[in-house]
Scaffold this motif. Structure first.
Motif, mmCIF file in Angstrom:
data_model
loop_
_atom_site.group_PDB
_atom_site.id
_atom_site.type_symbol
_atom_site.label_atom_id
_atom_site.label_comp_id
_atom_site.label_asym_id
_atom_site.label_seq_id
_atom_site.Cartn_x
_atom_site.Cartn_y
_atom_site.Cartn_z
ATOM 1 N N PRO A 157 -10.862 58.345 61.133
ATOM 2 C CA PRO A 157 -11.984 59.247 61.395
ATOM 3 C C PRO A 157 -11.938 60.459 60.469
ATOM 4 O O PRO A 157 -10.873 60.872 60.013
ATOM 5 C CB PRO A 157 -11.800 59.654 62.860
ATOM 6 C CG PRO A 157 -10.396 59.312 63.199
ATOM 7 C CD PRO A 157 -9.948 58.242 62.250
ATOM 8 N N ALA A 158 -13.110 60.999 60.194
ATOM 9 C CA ALA A 158 -13.202 62.199 59.351
ATOM 10 C C ALA A 158 -12.564 63.373 60.083
ATOM 11 O O ALA A 158 -12.593 63.436 61.315
ATOM 12 C CB ALA A 158 -14.654 62.504 59.029
ATOM 13 N N PRO A 159 -11.976 64.311 59.332
ATOM 14 C CA PRO A 159 -11.400 65.479 59.993
ATOM 15 C C PRO A 159 -12.508 66.311 60.635
ATOM 16 O O PRO A 159 -13.662 66.275 60.186
ATOM 17 C CB PRO A 159 -10.707 66.244 58.867
ATOM 18 C CG PRO A 159 -11.320 65.743 57.620
ATOM 19 C CD PRO A 159 -11.824 64.349 57.899
ATOM 20 N N PRO A 160 -12.170 67.054 61.673
ATOM 21 C CA PRO A 160 -13.199 67.883 62.316
ATOM 22 C C PRO A 160 -13.651 69.000 61.372
ATOM 23 O O PRO A 160 -12.898 69.407 60.484
ATOM 24 C CB PRO A 160 -12.495 68.445 63.548
ATOM 25 C CG PRO A 160 -11.042 68.369 63.221
ATOM 26 C CD PRO A 160 -10.866 67.204 62.287
ATOM 27 N N PRO A 161 -14.876 69.506 61.552
ATOM 28 C CA PRO A 161 -15.338 70.605 60.697
ATOM 29 C C PRO A 161 -14.538 71.875 61.003
ATOM 30 O O PRO A 161 -13.937 71.986 62.068
ATOM 31 C CB PRO A 161 -16.808 70.771 61.084
ATOM 32 C CG PRO A 161 -16.928 70.148 62.434
ATOM 33 C CD PRO A 161 -15.865 69.097 62.517
ATOM 34 N N PRO A 162 -14.531 72.825 60.074
ATOM 35 C CA PRO A 162 -13.814 74.082 60.334
ATOM 36 C C PRO A 162 -14.379 74.741 61.600
ATOM 37 O O PRO A 162 -15.561 74.576 61.925
ATOM 38 C CB PRO A 162 -14.099 74.938 59.102
ATOM 39 C CG PRO A 162 -14.647 74.016 58.075
ATOM 40 C CD PRO A 162 -15.167 72.793 58.782
ATOM 41 N N PRO A 163 -13.560 75.511 62.325
ATOM 42 C CA PRO A 163 -14.005 76.070 63.608
ATOM 43 C C PRO A 163 -15.203 77.004 63.503
ATOM 44 O O PRO A 163 -15.984 77.119 64.424
ATOM 45 C CB PRO A 163 -12.780 76.810 64.131
ATOM 46 C CG PRO A 163 -11.845 76.924 62.995
ATOM 47 C CD PRO A 163 -12.209 75.865 62.004
ATOM 48 N N HIS A 164 -15.385 77.673 62.395
ATOM 49 C CA HIS A 164 -16.491 78.632 62.259
ATOM 50 C C HIS A 164 -17.532 78.162 61.262
ATOM 51 O O HIS A 164 -18.266 78.958 60.711
ATOM 52 C CB HIS A 164 -15.959 80.006 61.842
ATOM 53 C CG HIS A 164 -14.976 80.565 62.816
ATOM 54 N ND1 HIS A 164 -15.340 80.952 64.085
ATOM 55 C CD2 HIS A 164 -13.646 80.770 62.732
ATOM 56 C CE1 HIS A 164 -14.274 81.393 64.724
ATOM 57 N NE2 HIS A 164 -13.227 81.288 63.933
ATOM 58 N N GLY A 165 -17.612 76.889 61.038
ATOM 59 C CA GLY A 165 -18.583 76.368 60.086
ATOM 60 C C GLY A 165 -18.126 76.613 58.662
ATOM 61 O O GLY A 165 -17.065 77.192 58.417
ATOM 62 N N PRO A 166 -18.891 76.187 57.699
ATOM 63 C CA PRO A 166 -18.496 76.371 56.296
ATOM 64 C C PRO A 166 -18.494 77.852 55.932
ATOM 65 O O PRO A 166 -19.238 78.658 56.479
ATOM 66 C CB PRO A 166 -19.545 75.592 55.506
ATOM 67 C CG PRO A 166 -20.674 75.352 56.452
ATOM 68 C CD PRO A 166 -20.146 75.490 57.844
ATOM 69 N N HIS A 167 -17.610 78.181 54.998
ATOM 70 C CA HIS A 167 -17.530 79.565 54.540
ATOM 71 C C HIS A 167 -18.726 79.878 53.662
ATOM 72 O O HIS A 167 -19.154 79.069 52.847
ATOM 73 C CB HIS A 167 -16.232 79.779 53.737
ATOM 74 C CG HIS A 167 -15.006 79.627 54.570
ATOM 75 N ND1 HIS A 167 -14.610 80.583 55.472
ATOM 76 C CD2 HIS A 167 -14.096 78.640 54.641
ATOM 77 C CE1 HIS A 167 -13.499 80.183 56.056
ATOM 78 N NE2 HIS A 167 -13.157 79.001 55.568
ATOM 79 N N PRO A 168 -19.307 81.081 53.797
ATOM 80 C CA PRO A 168 -20.455 81.447 52.930
ATOM 81 C C PRO A 168 -19.981 81.579 51.502
ATOM 82 O O PRO A 168 -18.823 81.891 51.246
ATOM 83 C CB PRO A 168 -20.928 82.788 53.509
ATOM 84 C CG PRO A 168 -19.754 83.324 54.259
ATOM 85 C CD PRO A 168 -18.952 82.139 54.714
#
Length: 173
Positions: A157-168
């Motif tokens: 399975p793909a890794p989970p997304p970062p906890p705060h979404g992608p960095h700006p």
């Protein structure tokens, strides 16, 4: 072009077939088998330590070395027959991963098979020695499945997304 084919019990037919398919007709193909020396070495040591050195003709390590050499020769002969074109057969003794990497110096291609988990795609499809060879070979590597490959559904399975979404995006500040 020099092509090294790592001949290992259980996976060699796929490697030979890949070399026959992908190596140019004028390539020098080297079928290479490596027998580990640790078993015979342990037998030599046990014999010397437990029974002494008085009768070297009874040393079981010598018999194990002969059996390994005979097995390697039979395997290389079968591989050469399957290849069905001119080739060089070489048998070495030592740590397989190190012997294979050393043999690839100056080669144009190394053919080897996955030797780990054959039921799933991913890094576990390589055993430790094959992983070492893939990571250290000084030439291109053709890595083949010894059986039909697993389906893409076996991908981890793909890794989970970062906890705060992608960095700006950073604007250089």
């Amino acid at each position: 072009m020099a092509v090294i084919v790592w001949v290992v019990e259980g996976t060699w037919p796929a490697c030979v077939d890949a070399a026959r398919t992908h190596a140019p007709e004028d390539a020098e193909i080297v079928l290479l088998h490596v027998s580990e020396d640790d078993v015979a070495g342990a037998a030599h040591g046990a014999y010397a330590g437990l029974l002494g050195r008085r009768h070297p003709e009874h040393d079981p390590g010598t018999r194990l070395e002969r059996l390994a050499a005979d097995s390697a020769e039979r395997l290389l002969a079968a591989a050469a027959e399957r290849l069905d074109r001119p080739c060089v057969r070489r048998a070495r003794t030592g740590r397989p991963e190190r012997e294979i990497v050393a043999a690839t110096e100056g080669a144009d291609l190394l053919v080897l098979a996955r030797d780990g988990d054959r039921d799933h795609l991913g890094p576990r499809s390589l055993g430790p020695a094959s992983r070492f060879v893939v990571d250290h070979a000084p030439c291109p590597v053709l890595l083949v499945w010894p059986d039909p490959p697993p389906t893409v559904e076996t991908l981890p399975p793909a890794p989970p997304p970062p906890p705060h979404g992608p960095h700006p995006p950073s604007h250089g500040r």
